[in-house]
Design a protein around this motif. Structure first.
Motif, PDB file in Angstrom:
ATOM      1  N   ASP A 358       9.030  85.286  40.154  1.00 13.26           N
ATOM      2  CA  ASP A 358      10.012  86.367  40.013  1.00 13.26           C
ATOM      3  C   ASP A 358       9.711  87.560  40.907  1.00 13.26           C
ATOM      4  OD1 ASP A 358      11.921  85.423  38.031  1.00 13.26           O
ATOM      5  OD2 ASP A 358      10.198  85.361  36.679  1.00 13.26           O
ATOM      6  N   ASN A 363       3.560  90.503  49.002  1.00 17.75           N
ATOM      7  CA  ASN A 363       2.103  90.556  48.785  1.00 17.75           C
ATOM      8  C   ASN A 363       1.557  89.158  48.563  1.00 17.75           C
ATOM      9  OD1 ASN A 363       1.804  93.300  49.008  1.00 17.75           O
ATOM     10  ND2 ASN A 363       2.268  93.662  46.845  1.00 17.75           N
ATOM     11  N   GLY A 511       6.378  95.970  42.556  1.00 18.01           N
ATOM     12  CA  GLY A 511       7.025  97.055  43.309  1.00 18.01           C
ATOM     13  C   GLY A 511       7.740  98.042  42.418  1.00 18.01           C
TER      14      GLY A 511
HETATM   15  P1  ADP Z   1       5.273  91.266  45.672  1.00 14.34           P
HETATM   16  O1  ADP Z   1       4.560  90.040  46.078  1.00 14.34           O
HETATM   17  O2  ADP Z   1       6.721  91.104  45.522  1.00 14.34           O
HETATM   18  O3  ADP Z   1       4.909  92.441  46.498  1.00 14.34           O
HETATM   19  P2  ADP Z   1       3.442  91.933  43.627  1.00 14.34           P
HETATM   20  O4  ADP Z   1       2.385  91.078  44.218  1.00 14.34           O
HETATM   21  O5  ADP Z   1       3.293  93.396  43.641  1.00 14.34           O
HETATM   22  O6  ADP Z   1       4.878  91.578  44.200  1.00 14.34           O
HETATM   23  O7  ADP Z   1       3.734  91.489  42.121  1.00 14.34           O
HETATM   24  C1  ADP Z   1       3.616  90.239  41.705  1.00 14.34           C
HETATM   25  C2  ADP Z   1       2.572  90.266  40.617  1.00 14.34           C
HETATM   26  O8  ADP Z   1       3.207  89.940  39.391  1.00 14.34           O
HETATM   27  C3  ADP Z   1       1.499  89.238  40.876  1.00 14.34           C
HETATM   28  O9  ADP Z   1       0.268  89.775  40.564  1.00 14.34           O
HETATM   29  C4  ADP Z   1       1.855  88.133  39.900  1.00 14.34           C
HETATM   30  O10 ADP Z   1       0.710  87.443  39.474  1.00 14.34           O
HETATM   31  C5  ADP Z   1       2.511  88.878  38.757  1.00 14.34           C
HETATM   32  N1  ADP Z   1       3.505  88.093  38.003  1.00 14.34           N
HETATM   33  C6  ADP Z   1       3.603  87.996  36.680  1.00 14.34           C
HETATM   34  N2  ADP Z   1       4.612  87.204  36.313  1.00 14.34           N
HETATM   35  C7  ADP Z   1       5.185  86.788  37.443  1.00 14.34           C
HETATM   36  C8  ADP Z   1       6.286  85.938  37.734  1.00 14.34           C
HETATM   37  N3  ADP Z   1       7.039  85.376  36.788  1.00 14.34           N
HETATM   38  N4  ADP Z   1       6.594  85.744  39.019  1.00 14.34           N
HETATM   39  C9  ADP Z   1       5.885  86.302  39.999  1.00 14.34           C
HETATM   40  N5  ADP Z   1       4.838  87.092  39.793  1.00 14.34           N
HETATM   41  C10 ADP Z   1       4.479  87.351  38.530  1.00 14.34           C
END
Ligand code: ADP
Length: 585
Positions: A358, A363, A511
């Protein structure tokens, strides 16, 4: 001491003079000093004045006729003269009082006038806006009936009623040291351990340093802890953007209320009209074609041959499983889908694609890529990693690779709009829409050399929904890639419209999505946070909603253009009602 150091709050009224004016209070008039009510006093003295004048004139006429000297004054004449003088003085005073009152009241009436003008303008606007059709049917949405007039009129802004941070003496010392440069502004959060206080001090220091006021940029009412280390550094306040709702948007049999954060008049109303046309036609179908975030590092070798060796190695299906295991170690959600390579001489660009659950996933994909690069260093020790991102990804820049290969979520969304809905709701015809789409979105964009811009205003809707739901608004660049197609179907009776969007980059975790306001908007859509059913379901649903909202926006704007309504509606809803020169002053 601890208590002294903490920022305290108190109502702003005590800090700032406000212009609150009540109908009940106010305005002691000079005429209030009279013993009788003003109108009674006036009646008495007017009567007295004219009676005395009449009496004296008739007596003097009689004296002249009988040749009696005027200097011979009777007792009744003396009384009449006294009455005349008294009433004359009163009447002189009366007009004097009125004049003085008008002077005293002028400043207040100006305050009222400004309010009244606004209210009158508001009433006129509401009257003008009153429609005979339900909201969504036309650009001009009807407003609820006017509320009864409020008993108390206040010039004070609602915002001012919120508590404000008051700086203490110790804060004053810190402000001075920030202004002097002895305390770095960026270190305030870690030094003070209180993000709100740090923001207040930084803000004050900034105002002193620049000599510019930040009045209007609110400080209070925001959770500064929630952005620390994640969303924004060195905050001094927050910008307010209104959120409007378009909908219900019917997609895949489900209704969504779409939050749109925008300051562009007409946008929400227009999207709302599109939603209505879609709803009345049975809804839209939004299909996810692929889901994969990308990151493409650039690596360099001593020869082009070595770069080609790595390309062949990475694209060999036999090596994929090993690389996927290495990549996937970075996250529970990141799953490597593929690697696409492009060579430029000795330089190799490796475009990794992976699912990200999701999360929007930048990152996540970067961490996986770093794992693989570290792993490759064993077999390719002569590989120089020049950058974890080599722009072949391609993030926040218009690029054909995203348009062709996709990035994030690729979605196609379609609807058949019935001919009578096109006429009644959209105020145009199927034929004109199809023709305009061909001339504008296809041919016109081709003439302009567009890259992914074969649409009317996809980025308007994408950006408004992105800001409301905490997406990265800079990704509107590729997320707004969209081709809008229109075709007459059912013997030319109805309109088939579709939007194809290959790179919608959205997430419902990480984010800005976790901030209170943005999270509330995601909640409204039913896609807040991580999906409990299956990882990625929420962000995929959000992508289909974005495409659906774009479909609605395309439908409405194209119809307005086809019907020649665009300028008219903008004049009504955008800037025409405000005097810009006054606003800026
Ligand atoms: P992005 O990759 O979009 O920048 P982040 O890395 O800041 O986002 O956020 C994703 C974080 O959320 C990760 O640490 C991940 O393990 C956690 N997370 C928890 N549940 C989910 C999910 N259903 N899908 C994706 N990430 C998730």
């Amino acid at each position: 001491m601890e208590a002294r150091r903490r920022s305290s709050t108190k109502p702003v009224q005590s800090l700032k003079p406000t212009k609150t004016v009540s109908v009940d209070e106010d305005l002691t008039k000079a005429s209030d000093a009279l013993p009788l009510p003003l109108h009674l006093s006036n009646a008495v003295f007017f009567t007295l004045f004219f009676s005395a004048v009449y009496f004296l004139l008739s007596h003097w006429r009689e004296k002249i006729r009988t040749s009696t000297p005027l200097s011979v004054v009777t007792y009744s004449e003396i009384i009449a003269i006294l009455a005349f003088v008294a009433s004359f003085i009163y009447l002189l005073g009366f007009f004097g009082i009125d004049f003085v009152q008008s002077l005293i009241l002028r400043p207040q009436t100006e305050v009222w006038n400004s309010e009244d003008d606004d209210e009158v303008a508001d009433v006129l606007l509401r009257k003008e806006d009153a429609r005979k059709v339900p909201c969504g049917q036309a650009l001009d949405c009807s407003l609820p009936p006017l509320p009864p007039p409020a008993p108390i009129v206040t010039v004070q802004k609602v915002l001012d009623e919120k508590p404000v941070t008051v700086l203490t003496e110790e804060d004053e010392e810190i402000i001075k040291s920030v202004v002097a440069g002895t305390t770095p502004s960026y270190s305030l959060e870690s030094k003070l351990g209180d993000c709100k206080r740090a923001a207040a001090i930084r803000r004050e220091a900034l105002q002193r340093l620049t000599g510019k006021s930040l009045e209007g940029l609110p400080l209070d009412g925001f959770d500064y802890e929630s952005i620390l280390g994640q969303c924004c550094e060195m905050p001094v306040g927050y910008v307010q953007i209104p959120v409007g709702i378009a909908g219900p948007l019917l997609i895949n049999g489900r209704e969504y209320s779409v939050p749109m954060a925008t300051t562009e008049g007409c946008l929400v109303a227009s999207t709302n009209r599109g939603c209505k046309a879609i709803h009345l036609s049975g809804g839209a179908t939004s299909t996810l074609l692929r889901d994969g975030m990308t990151r493409a590092p650039v690596v360099r070798f001593g020869t082009a041959k070595r770069a080609a060796d790595l390309k062949l190695y990475l694209e060999d299906p036999d090596n994929f499983d090993t690389l996927a295991v290495v990549f996937n170690r970075s996250s529970r959600f990141g799953r490597l889908q593929g690697i696409k390579c492009a060579i430029a001489g000795k330089n190799l660009y490796l475009r990794f694609t992976c699912t990200t659950g999701d999360a929007m996933g930048m990152n996540m994909v970067s961490k996986g890529v770093q794992n693989v690069l570290d792993f490759l260093q064993t077999d390719f020790p002569d590989m120089d990693v020049m950058g974890i991102s080599g722009n072949f990804c391609s993030d926040k820049k218009p690029a054909a690779v995203n348009w062709i290969e996709g990035r994030g979520k690729s979605v196609v969304c379609e609807a058949i709009i019935k001919g009578d809905i096109v006429r009644k709701v959209l105020k145009t015809t199927v034929e004109s829409l199809v023709e305009l789409n061909m001339l504008k979105n296809l041919t016109g964009s081709a003439m302009a050399g567009a890259l992914g811009g074969f649409n009317a205003h996809a980025s308007n809707i994408v950006t408004a929904v992105y800001i409301a739901t905490g997406q990265d608004p800079a990704q509107n660049v590729e997320s707004s890639h969209c081709i809008t197609m229109m075709e007459a179907v059912n013997d030319g009776q109805d309109l088939h419209i579709s939007v194809t969007m290959p790179s919608i980059e959205v997430g419902t975790v990480g984010g800005g999505t976790q901030l209170a306001s943005q999270s509330a908007c995601l909640n409204l859509l039913g896609v807040k946070g991580a999906s409990k059913e299956s990882a990625g379901a929420n962000s995929r649903m959000l992508a289909t909603v974005v495409a659906g909202a774009v479909l609605a926006g395309e439908l409405s704007l194209m119809s307005a253009l086809a019907a020649g309504q665009l300028v008219k509606s903008h004049m009504k809803y955008n800037r025409s009602n405000k005097d810009v020169s006054k606003a800026s002053s």
